[in-house]
Each structure stands twice: as C-alpha cells, then as structure tokens.
Design an enzyme around this catalytic site. Structure first.
Site, PDB file in Angstrom:
ATOM      1  N   ASN A  69      -6.151  -0.377  -3.997  1.00  0.00           N
ATOM      2  CA  ASN A  69      -4.666   0.434  -3.968  1.00  0.00           C
ATOM      3  C   ASN A  69      -4.164  -0.255  -2.391  1.00  0.00           C
ATOM      4  OD1 ASN A  69      -3.364   3.714  -4.587  1.00  0.00           O
ATOM      5  ND2 ASN A  69      -2.370   1.987  -3.723  1.00  0.00           N
ATOM      6  N   THR A  70      -4.488   0.542  -1.553  1.00  0.00           N
ATOM      7  CA  THR A  70      -3.929   0.020  -0.272  1.00  0.00           C
ATOM      8  C   THR A  70      -3.463  -1.297  -0.057  1.00  0.00           C
ATOM      9  OG1 THR A  70      -4.687   2.150   0.626  1.00  0.00           O
ATOM     10  CG2 THR A  70      -3.733   0.643   2.276  1.00  0.00           C
TER      11      THR A  70
ATOM     12  N   GLY B  30     -11.616   0.655   0.317  1.00  0.00           N
ATOM     13  CA  GLY B  30     -12.064  -0.276   1.672  1.00  0.00           C
ATOM     14  C   GLY B  30     -11.662  -1.434   1.732  1.00  0.00           C
TER      15      GLY B  30
ATOM     16  N   LYS C 113     -11.674  10.021 -12.113  1.00  0.00           N
ATOM     17  CA  LYS C 113     -12.210   9.308 -11.106  1.00  0.00           C
ATOM     18  C   LYS C 113     -12.549  10.547 -10.044  1.00  0.00           C
ATOM     19  CE  LYS C 113     -11.232   7.103  -6.946  1.00  0.00           C
ATOM     20  NZ  LYS C 113     -10.251   6.108  -5.852  1.00  0.00           N
TER      21      LYS C 113
END
Lengths: 66, 256
Positions: B206-207, B185, B96
């Site tokens: 992820n977050t 995002g 990535k």
C-alpha cells in the site's frame, strides 16, 4: 432519549435502530453497517432492534484501507 | 496455480487503497498494477457525507475483488464486530484480519489473532490473518481454520523490506502448500521480488505505491517485480556460495 452515535452524544426520538437511521438522515440505499454496544446489528435486524438510554451506536461506511 | 480459498487471482500483487493523493490516482494505480485484489476498510461517516459511497462506487468500477480489513482493531471483540460489519457492507466473506498488539510497531497480537480467526472461521469467514513470521503462531492459525497466511515483511508503512529473511524462509519451507502473502513493510519493487523469489505466493503493498512520487508508475514497477520474482522462483535459482567459482572455463586457458 440520549444515546451516543459514532462517539457523539445525541438526543433522539427514535426507539429502534432503523428509526434512528431515518431520523439522522441516512438514505435507505446508503451502504453502511451498524453496531450497538459493540455488537454487530445486521440491516435486516435494525427495525426490531430497540435502543436504550445511553446506547452506543456505531455507523460505518466504506473507506480506503491497506 | 495458487488458490486463495478456492479462487485464483488474476495477479499476485494485492494493493491497498489508502493514502493516495486523489481517487483518480488510486484508480490509475490499481489499473497499472493489474492488482489481483484491493484492500478496503470501514470508518465512521456522518449522514449526508458521501465520501464512503463515492469510494465504494470507485472500487466497484475497478472490477477487482475486494479484501476488507480490520485495521485499527486491538481486541478480539473489535476485530470480530468489524469483520461482521465489513461482510455486510462489502458483500464478501473474505477478511484481512488485523489485531494489533503494539502501537509503535503495529505488531500483530498473535494470541488475539488466533482467537479471532477461530471465531470468524466458525462464522463462515475466509480469514487472511496479518501475522508475524512466527512458526508456532502459523500452526495455530491453520488449526483455527485459516487456509491463507499473511506474515509481515516489516512494520506497516516502514518500507524496510523483509526484516527477517531467515524467519520468512523457515515459514515458507515449513508450510509449502499453504498460500502465503507477504503483507506490510515492503518499500521498493526489489523487496517484492525478493518475497516472490522466496516462494511467497503474493505480496500486499500500500504505502510504497501510494506515497511514491508517481503512484501509477510505481504500481507498474511493483507488478513487473512481482512477475519477475515469481518467474525466478519457478525457474529455481542457483545455490548461493561463500567463495568465487569461475564462470569462464579454466580448461584450455593459455599460459602466458
């Protein structure tokens, strides 16, 4: 010889990258990757990779990522 | 069926491995997500510190394909060297590719990205470029050898969802056959469903999972949203209209 390892100054006896890893206590089975002066040095090239005064060595390990 | 460099993934949900409260919660989240891919990274580690090795053992135990990233790289050289190091450590030619151009938004530097993608593709890498939704940039990345594109939804970690719906729609329409992943995002499962409804092939989160109060439960919620969004896309959603159209037939209505 004085070199930088992961941004810190070290006085080392080693003259090759593989000797440096031994001297610093990295286990041969440890999963790490190395770069010298911004260029990748593959594991098989470490024994032949000579270090020079002021060399900038990076030793990286797996880490969480997004 | 969507192939990412010839590989069909078990799920269209890709999951990042950073910022979880503990390794156990990370492992639980990956399992509950049924993640098709997990992203990983590389960082400095002193001899004797075993965090990296322990992390690697945990990831291997999950038996999910890994996608290493070049997070934190700001130049072509940094990104290329990091990719080469990642290939050796993780034993995969998937990367990535992140080349950050701006610190506040972590916006990709599309010019450096194209150059790094070309160098890495020629070196045998399978590049997943983290990009803006720029059409021309996408064209250049494909010409550089990328066979997958990863446009951002919004700045990394912002949780704002799909900031530029028009741009993402245009990108999808312009390259109908290129596997595309909305990366970054996404804040809640409805954002992920929306990306899938637009026809994106996968999402990378992820977050939004790691920072949820219950990451494993949120991982499951995202998995369901991704599946629902994909099913909706395949089922071909109705056209949006500006005015109301009665759904109950008006013929035969009583005059009272």
């Amino acid at each position: 010889m004085q070199i930088q390892v992961n941004g810190e100054r070290h006085d080392v006896q080693a003259t090759t990258l593989s000797a440096l890893l031994d001297e610093m206590g990295y286990d041969a089975t440890t999963r790490i990757a190395t770069a010298v002066d911004g260029c990748f040095v593959a594991a098989r090239q470490r024994p032949a990779h000579a270090l020079h005064e002021g060399a900038q060595v990076e030793i990286l390990a797996p880490m969480q990522g997004g | 069926m969507t192939l990412f460099y010839g590989t069909e993934l078990s799920s269209r949900l890709m999951l990042g491995t950073a910022q979880y409260p503990s390794p156990e919660i990370l492992a639980d989240a990956v399992r509950r997500a049924g993640a098709g891919v997990v992203t990983v990274s590389l960082r400095r580690e002193a001899a004797g510190a075993r965090a990296g090795q322990a992390f690697w053992e945990l990831i291997r135990g999950l038996d999910v394909p890994v996608l290493p990233n070049t997070a934190g790289c700001h130049t072509v050289r940094e990104a290329v060297t990091t990719a080469q190091m990642a290939r050796e450590v993780f034993g995969t030619d998937w990367i990535k590719l992140e080349v950050i151009g701006e610190s506040d938004t972590l916006q990709p530097d599309m010019f450096a990205l194209v150059e790094a993608a070309r160098i890495l593709t020629e070196d045998g890498f399978r590049v997943f470029p983290y990009m803006t939704e720029d059409l021309v940039g996408a064209e250049r990345l494909l010409r550089a050898g990328c066979e997958v594109l990863m446009p951002w939804g919004a700045p990394i970690g912002s949780g704002k969802g799909l900031n530029n719906l028009f741009g993402l729609r245009a990108l999808r329409a312009h390259f109908p056959d290129v596997p595309m992943v909305v990366d970054a995002g996404i804040g809640v499962p409805s954002h992920a469903a929306q990306a899938m409804e637009l026809g994106y092939d996968a999402v990378l989160i992820n977050t939004a999972v790691a920072k949820a109060g219950d990451p494993a439960e949120m991982a499951r919620a995202f998995a369901m949203a991704v599946e629902a969004g994909r099913m909706a896309y395949i089922a071909d959603p109705m056209e949006e209209r500006d005015m109301a159209v009665p759904s109950t037939p008006v013929i035969g209505q009583a005059v009272l």
